[in-house]
Design a protein around this motif. Structure first.
Motif, PDB file in Angstrom:
ATOM      1  N   ALA A 105       0.626  -0.914  -0.162  1.00 46.91           N
ATOM      2  CA  ALA A 105      -0.516   0.271  -0.391  1.00 46.91           C
ATOM      3  C   ALA A 105       1.024   1.233  -0.087  1.00 46.91           C
ATOM      4  O   ALA A 105       0.436   2.327  -0.452  1.00 46.91           O
ATOM      5  N   ARG A 106       1.984   0.955   0.533  1.00 44.62           N
ATOM      6  CA  ARG A 106       2.983   2.668   1.053  1.00 44.62           C
ATOM      7  C   ARG A 106       4.273   2.491  -0.878  1.00 44.62           C
ATOM      8  O   ARG A 106       4.690   3.708  -0.414  1.00 44.62           O
ATOM      9  N   LEU A 107       4.033   1.716  -1.917  1.00 44.95           N
ATOM     10  CA  LEU A 107       4.610   1.370  -2.572  1.00 44.95           C
ATOM     11  C   LEU A 107       4.225   2.576  -3.447  1.00 44.95           C
ATOM     12  O   LEU A 107       5.287   3.425  -3.847  1.00 44.95           O
ATOM     13  N   PRO A 108       3.216   3.183  -4.155  1.00 50.26           N
ATOM     14  CA  PRO A 108       3.315   4.433  -4.511  1.00 50.26           C
ATOM     15  C   PRO A 108       3.902   5.272  -4.023  1.00 50.26           C
ATOM     16  O   PRO A 108       3.922   6.036  -5.010  1.00 50.26           O
ATOM     17  N   GLU A 109       3.516   5.759  -3.177  1.00 53.73           N
ATOM     18  CA  GLU A 109       3.989   6.717  -2.182  1.00 53.73           C
ATOM     19  C   GLU A 109       5.491   6.117  -2.459  1.00 53.73           C
ATOM     20  O   GLU A 109       5.967   6.769  -3.126  1.00 53.73           O
ATOM     21  N   LYS A 110       6.270   5.692  -2.549  1.00 53.47           N
ATOM     22  CA  LYS A 110       7.629   5.626  -2.771  1.00 53.47           C
ATOM     23  C   LYS A 110       8.332   5.893  -3.785  1.00 53.47           C
ATOM     24  O   LYS A 110       9.481   5.807  -4.028  1.00 53.47           O
ATOM     25  N   LEU A 111       7.237   5.016  -4.686  1.00 55.05           N
ATOM     26  CA  LEU A 111       7.633   5.430  -6.299  1.00 55.05           C
ATOM     27  C   LEU A 111       6.638   7.171  -6.572  1.00 55.05           C
ATOM     28  O   LEU A 111       7.266   7.024  -8.299  1.00 55.05           O
ATOM     29  N   ALA A 112       7.061   7.940  -6.528  1.00 49.11           N
ATOM     30  CA  ALA A 112       6.397   9.069  -6.568  1.00 49.11           C
ATOM     31  C   ALA A 112       7.759  10.144  -7.312  1.00 49.11           C
ATOM     32  O   ALA A 112       7.226  10.716  -8.193  1.00 49.11           O
ATOM     33  N   PRO A 113       8.390   9.964  -6.390  1.00 48.34           N
ATOM     34  CA  PRO A 113       9.725  10.812  -7.266  1.00 48.34           C
ATOM     35  C   PRO A 113      10.405   9.508  -8.527  1.00 48.34           C
ATOM     36  O   PRO A 113      10.276  11.161  -9.477  1.00 48.34           O
ATOM     37  N   VAL A 114      10.201   8.888  -9.033  1.00 50.30           N
ATOM     38  CA  VAL A 114      10.163   8.286 -10.706  1.00 50.30           C
ATOM     39  C   VAL A 114       8.528   9.235 -10.615  1.00 50.30           C
ATOM     40  O   VAL A 114       9.216   9.301 -12.803  1.00 50.30           O
ATOM     41  N   ARG A 115       7.451   8.487 -10.855  1.00 52.20           N
ATOM     42  CA  ARG A 115       6.583   8.728 -11.404  1.00 52.20           C
ATOM     43  C   ARG A 115       7.020  10.760 -12.460  1.00 52.20           C
ATOM     44  O   ARG A 115       6.347  10.954 -13.506  1.00 52.20           O
ATOM     45  N   ASP A 116       7.311  11.426 -10.663  1.00 47.38           N
ATOM     46  CA  ASP A 116       6.933  12.786 -11.269  1.00 47.38           C
ATOM     47  C   ASP A 116       8.073  13.032 -12.562  1.00 47.38           C
ATOM     48  O   ASP A 116       8.101  13.872 -13.574  1.00 47.38           O
ATOM     49  N   LEU A 117       9.487  11.823 -12.168  1.00 47.56           N
ATOM     50  CA  LEU A 117      10.774  12.733 -12.971  1.00 47.56           C
ATOM     51  C   LEU A 117      10.136  11.907 -14.518  1.00 47.56           C
ATOM     52  O   LEU A 117      10.327  13.504 -15.456  1.00 47.56           O
ATOM     53  N   LEU A 118       9.572  10.911 -14.302  1.00 47.21           N
ATOM     54  CA  LEU A 118       9.524  10.682 -16.163  1.00 47.21           C
ATOM     55  C   LEU A 118       7.903  11.110 -16.996  1.00 47.21           C
ATOM     56  O   LEU A 118       7.676  10.940 -17.607  1.00 47.21           O
ATOM     57  N   ALA A 119       7.020  12.066 -16.083  1.00 45.91           N
ATOM     58  CA  ALA A 119       6.465  12.825 -16.266  1.00 45.91           C
ATOM     59  C   ALA A 119       6.989  13.900 -17.400  1.00 45.91           C
ATOM     60  O   ALA A 119       6.297  14.357 -18.209  1.00 45.91           O
ATOM     61  N   THR A 120       7.922  13.556 -17.731  1.00 50.88           N
ATOM     62  CA  THR A 120       9.132  15.199 -18.123  1.00 50.88           C
ATOM     63  C   THR A 120       9.639  14.988 -19.356  1.00 50.88           C
ATOM     64  O   THR A 120      10.166  15.082 -19.950  1.00 50.88           O
ATOM     65  N   GLN A 121      10.325  13.188 -18.778  1.00 51.15           N
ATOM     66  CA  GLN A 121      11.392  13.157 -19.470  1.00 51.15           C
ATOM     67  C   GLN A 121      10.969  11.251 -19.958  1.00 51.15           C
ATOM     68  O   GLN A 121      10.538  10.996 -19.091  1.00 51.15           O
ATOM     69  N   ASP A 122      11.397  10.435 -20.577  1.00 51.74           N
ATOM     70  CA  ASP A 122      11.252   9.148 -20.755  1.00 51.74           C
ATOM     71  C   ASP A 122      11.783   8.023 -20.067  1.00 51.74           C
ATOM     72  O   ASP A 122      11.333   7.251 -19.980  1.00 51.74           O
TER      73      ASP A 122
END
Length: 251
Positions: A213-230
């Protein structure tokens, strides 16, 4: 991927047998006239030895990997980094499955973990060291560390995976990993993990749903970065991306 000139393909079939021979025993042309190695390969051995060495290095590239009892499922995140790195560079290799008990006997016996890579006469462990070696040795292939700051970025991703993602995924996947192992590896894995975490594997696994359940929050920095680059590395994947990729291979 290492390759040899098309014109060398036939000589290669004979080179291993004829390395020190000056005449091909019992080998004849279509018209039954015996031929010498010099006639078959003009300039032998000067022209052929480099090809032999190149071919030998290619055939001797081995990557040792922890594997499930089925001999198919490779579950070490650190090995997966190197699998991706070798594929990225287009390098052929044999993936050699090993158990925990096999590791002390891999190559010269100096290794306590995998990955271990043999590349021709070079043998080394530690995934980061292997990646640096591959980039330096095969500089003409796609880069694993491209540009200034690539090494530092990869070190940061390693630290992020080790401190943020790995503890969660180790909890989520602990029983799945245990169950895919051979009985002997299960004994080793249980002993090592229970000593490290101070609890039975089954108790550790009870926290899996909370960690999931906590994993999506821990992956938030990755999702944020990949929103702007491949890729984490920018326009193209590199070793920083493979480092992150290795972690989910556990589940």
């Amino acid at each position: 991927m290492l390759s040899t000139p098309a014109s060398a393909s036939i000589p290669l079939l004979f080179a291993g047998f004829l390395f020190y021979n000056k005449h091909i025993a019992d080998f004849t042309c279509v018209d039954k006239v015996p031929i010498t190695i010099e006639e078959l390969i003009p300039g032998f051995p000067a022209k052929v030895i480099p090809i032999i060495l190149l071919w030998s290095a290619q055939m001797n590239r081995k990557l040792y990997s922890l594997c499930g009892e089925d001999g198919i499922r490779h579950y070490s995140p650190h090995v997966w980094k190197i699998i991706m790195a070798l594929n990225h560079k287009g390098l052929d290799y044999d993936l050699i499955p090993v158990s925990f008990a096999d590791i002390p006997n891999v190559e010269d016996g100096s290794f306590s973990s995998v990955p271990v890579l043999r590349d021709g006469n070079t043998v080394l462990g530690e995934s980061f060291d292997i990646a640096r070696y591959l980039d330096e040795t095969y500089a003409d292939a796609p880069a694993l560390f491209d540009g200034k700051g690539a090494v530092a970025l990869t070190r940061f991703v390693e630290s992020y995976c080790k401190t943020v993602l790995h503890p969660s995924l180790a909890t989520i996947a602990v029983m799945d990993m245990h169950n895919l192992m051979s009985p002997d590896d299960q004994v080793y894995f249980r002993s090592a993990r229970e000593r490290r975490f101070g609890m039975p594997l089954e108790t550790m696994a009870e926290g899996g749903e909370d960690e999931r359940a906590r994993l999506p929050e821990k992956l938030a920095p990755v999702r944020d970065l990949l929103a702007t680059q491949d890729w984490l590395s920018g326009a193209m994947p590199a070793y920083a991306d493979f480092t992150l990729f290795g972690i989910p291979s556990m589940v």
